[in-house]
Design a protein around this motif. Sequence first.
Motif, PDB file in Angstrom:
ATOM      1  N   UNK A  12     -36.976  37.950  21.647  1.00 27.48           N
ATOM      2  CA  UNK A  12     -36.991  39.469  21.392  1.00 27.48           C
ATOM      3  C   UNK A  12     -36.257  40.465  23.135  1.00 27.48           C
ATOM      4  N   UNK A  13     -37.772  39.385  23.922  1.00 26.05           N
ATOM      5  CA  UNK A  13     -38.082  39.875  25.112  1.00 26.05           C
ATOM      6  C   UNK A  13     -36.547  39.335  26.086  1.00 26.05           C
ATOM      7  N   UNK A  14     -36.260  38.176  25.402  1.00 24.57           N
ATOM      8  CA  UNK A  14     -35.135  37.666  26.626  1.00 24.57           C
ATOM      9  C   UNK A  14     -33.986  38.212  26.559  1.00 24.57           C
ATOM     10  N   UNK A  63     -17.441  44.771  23.649  1.00 26.91           N
ATOM     11  CA  UNK A  63     -15.804  43.461  23.233  1.00 26.91           C
ATOM     12  C   UNK A  63     -15.935  42.275  23.674  1.00 26.91           C
ATOM     13  N   UNK A  64     -16.553  42.668  25.006  1.00 29.62           N
ATOM     14  CA  UNK A  64     -16.331  41.240  26.246  1.00 29.62           C
ATOM     15  C   UNK A  64     -17.870  40.679  25.767  1.00 29.62           C
ATOM     16  N   UNK A  65     -18.846  41.146  25.544  1.00 31.46           N
ATOM     17  CA  UNK A  65     -19.885  40.733  24.187  1.00 31.46           C
ATOM     18  C   UNK A  65     -19.164  39.620  23.083  1.00 31.46           C
ATOM     19  N   UNK A  66     -18.714  40.550  22.494  1.00 27.22           N
ATOM     20  CA  UNK A  66     -18.171  39.214  21.422  1.00 27.22           C
ATOM     21  C   UNK A  66     -17.385  38.193  21.548  1.00 27.22           C
ATOM     22  N   UNK A  67     -16.122  38.375  22.457  1.00 28.91           N
ATOM     23  CA  UNK A  67     -15.565  37.228  23.066  1.00 28.91           C
ATOM     24  C   UNK A  67     -16.334  36.459  23.352  1.00 28.91           C
ATOM     25  N   UNK A  83     -18.312  30.810  23.018  1.00 33.08           N
ATOM     26  CA  UNK A  83     -19.007  30.368  22.777  1.00 33.08           C
ATOM     27  C   UNK A  83     -19.345  29.281  21.929  1.00 33.08           C
ATOM     28  N   UNK A  84     -18.845  29.905  20.333  1.00 34.01           N
ATOM     29  CA  UNK A  84     -19.564  29.066  19.238  1.00 34.01           C
ATOM     30  C   UNK A  84     -18.210  28.137  19.358  1.00 34.01           C
ATOM     31  N   UNK A  85     -17.314  28.553  19.559  1.00 33.67           N
ATOM     32  CA  UNK A  85     -15.893  27.825  19.477  1.00 33.67           C
ATOM     33  C   UNK A  85     -16.309  26.246  20.593  1.00 33.67           C
ATOM     34  N   UNK A  86     -16.507  26.414  21.278  1.00 32.17           N
ATOM     35  CA  UNK A  86     -17.032  25.379  22.051  1.00 32.17           C
ATOM     36  C   UNK A  86     -18.591  24.343  21.623  1.00 32.17           C
ATOM     37  N   UNK A  87     -18.917  24.899  20.696  1.00 30.13           N
ATOM     38  CA  UNK A  87     -20.258  24.623  20.573  1.00 30.13           C
ATOM     39  C   UNK A  87     -21.603  24.651  22.316  1.00 30.13           C
ATOM     40  N   UNK A  88     -21.193  25.476  22.862  1.00 31.84           N
ATOM     41  CA  UNK A  88     -21.559  24.913  24.116  1.00 31.84           C
ATOM     42  C   UNK A  88     -23.016  26.155  24.219  1.00 31.84           C
ATOM     43  N   UNK A  89     -23.513  26.634  23.108  1.00 34.73           N
ATOM     44  CA  UNK A  89     -24.486  27.409  23.248  1.00 34.73           C
ATOM     45  C   UNK A  89     -25.672  26.893  22.097  1.00 34.73           C
ATOM     46  N   UNK A  90     -27.161  26.766  22.475  1.00 30.77           N
ATOM     47  CA  UNK A  90     -27.924  26.152  21.840  1.00 30.77           C
ATOM     48  C   UNK A  90     -28.433  27.405  20.136  1.00 30.77           C
ATOM     49  N   UNK A  91     -29.033  26.981  19.187  1.00 33.43           N
ATOM     50  CA  UNK A  91     -29.309  27.747  18.487  1.00 33.43           C
ATOM     51  C   UNK A  91     -30.104  29.182  18.749  1.00 33.43           C
ATOM     52  N   UNK A  92     -30.685  29.079  19.606  1.00 33.46           N
ATOM     53  CA  UNK A  92     -31.300  30.126  20.719  1.00 33.46           C
ATOM     54  C   UNK A  92     -30.545  30.883  20.972  1.00 33.46           C
ATOM     55  N   UNK A  94     -27.322  31.420  20.812  1.00 32.77           N
ATOM     56  CA  UNK A  94     -26.615  32.221  19.579  1.00 32.77           C
ATOM     57  C   UNK A  94     -27.634  33.503  19.254  1.00 32.77           C
ATOM     58  N   UNK A  95     -29.088  33.569  18.878  1.00 29.63           N
ATOM     59  CA  UNK A  95     -29.620  34.011  18.651  1.00 29.63           C
ATOM     60  C   UNK A  95     -29.586  35.804  19.005  1.00 29.63           C
ATOM     61  N   UNK A  96     -30.112  34.743  20.330  1.00 25.15           N
ATOM     62  CA  UNK A  96     -29.939  35.831  21.563  1.00 25.15           C
ATOM     63  C   UNK A  96     -28.764  37.548  21.516  1.00 25.15           C
ATOM     64  N   UNK A  97     -27.430  36.338  21.570  1.00 27.05           N
ATOM     65  CA  UNK A  97     -25.987  36.147  21.736  1.00 27.05           C
ATOM     66  C   UNK A  97     -25.761  37.481  20.664  1.00 27.05           C
ATOM     67  N   UNK A  98     -26.775  37.488  19.724  1.00 27.61           N
ATOM     68  CA  UNK A  98     -26.200  38.100  18.499  1.00 27.61           C
ATOM     69  C   UNK A  98     -26.511  39.429  18.786  1.00 27.61           C
TER      70      UNK A  98
END
Length: 509
Positions: free
Chosen positions: A328-330, A361-365, A370-379, A381-385
């Motif tokens: 949450x802080x991050x 829109x930039x954040x959603x893109x 990142x999801x398509x490239x599997x370039x993010x960790x679970x953490x 992904x959660x922070x971005x969402x």
Amino acid sequence: MNIKEAKEQIKNAIIAYSTVDRFGKPLIPIQKQRPIFLLGAPGIGKTAIVEQIAEELDIALVSYSMTHHTRQSALGLPYIVEKEYDGEHYQVSEYTMSEIIASVYEAMETTGKKRGILFLDEINCISETLAPSMLQFLQYKTFGRHQVPENWIVVTAGNPPEFNRSVHEFDIVTWDRLKRIEIEPEYASWKEYALAQQVHPAITSYLDIKPEHFYHISTTIDGKQFVTARGWDDLSQMIKLYEKNHLTVDHHLIEQYLQDETIARDFSHYYQLFHKYRSDYNITAILKGAATNEVKDRAKASQFDERLSLTALVISQLDHLVSHQLEKESMLKQVMEHIQSLHLKGLAPRQAVTVLEAGLQDLNDRFRQKNQSHATSTTETKILSEMIALEEKILATAAVSKDTIDQTVLGVIREELTDIKQQNQEVLTAFDAAFTFYEEVFGTDQEMVILTTEMTIHARISKYLYTHQCPKYQHYNENLLFENRQAELMNRIDALDLLELEANENKSA
């Protein structure tokens, strides 16, 4: 070396290889950059540390197992082209781009990252037809006529011959082109990874008691029996899913991952006890300062193994609370940085809404990419969402508010910050309750030392307690550091006394 030391060596090599001159060219030319070769038993965590390094250095990663590659798939397919030499026309063989090199360029396009790791696993199991080309690749980083991009580092891996019948022994010519790192299994190093990945506490507490079961290979009349780091990691994920879906974790499940009958049965018995401890001790009540006298009396009368399990349960619950807060802080920090980058100050309300929509829109893109490239960790992904959710709230508020855009943004941010502060207070109360419970039940003896040590070596908990003041943790951690320094000083004094004694004996002689 252990897996932690190997990881540090790889990171240092990547940083060194990535050092460039003022023209952007590597100080060590690509043909002089020895590929790193990780040699270690199967399931030891070679692939995992490469993935961690890519994430920590924020660079791309392309992984390939070389066992299924033929000469054609690795080098590319031949085709005929017309060329002219000294006025004469000739038909010449060219090659399409290698599947492996093409994947590197695709990763660069998908992730937007120009630096990365090309990880080739099991290179000592390649087919004989590919072996000569592999030697050229190790020297010049080329497959066919196409070279790995300059900002990409080659890391390779393989198993020793005793673990894989398909392994081909490298000759001196090949070894002389590699930066060889041999990895030995060691639980203490793996535990840091396990805590960071939130491996099930039943596994880490069991291995704290029986570290010799972390990695075990034996030969019986029924064939090979083994337990590996990969097996524990995969079992952890399955146990969590079974528990989430209220399925029974039994010996039949465990032996699918721990392929040593004795260890599988031993851990199965331990897990049943651990599961019972979790139910009996009611960790949530302990961390709310509401532990019953019955629970306290049971803890006082418990054996050391049960006390270790209790500590693992407490640490696991605290880690869950801390992880949520750090995320949450991050998230809030990144939202504030993103909003500042949009330069909303002074914009008219309608114009500000348009800019916010573009930023969202930039954040959603970025999230989809990142999801398509599997370039993010679970953490990540959660922070971005969560960033997207908060900026949607800002946008929705701005669309109907009569305040200036600065006031609107500040109002939403303050509301989120107030919520985080309130939750932080609840988390710190949980830490205080844990220490109080241990004081009442165990006093300040070894159980308190173990609790404090576990908090200190746990990366997320340690990070949280560094930035959020917990007086009891500071008190016990300072005492622990003092005792460690005192023990170190006594060791030095003993060493000096021994040296003095030896010197006197030499004089007498």
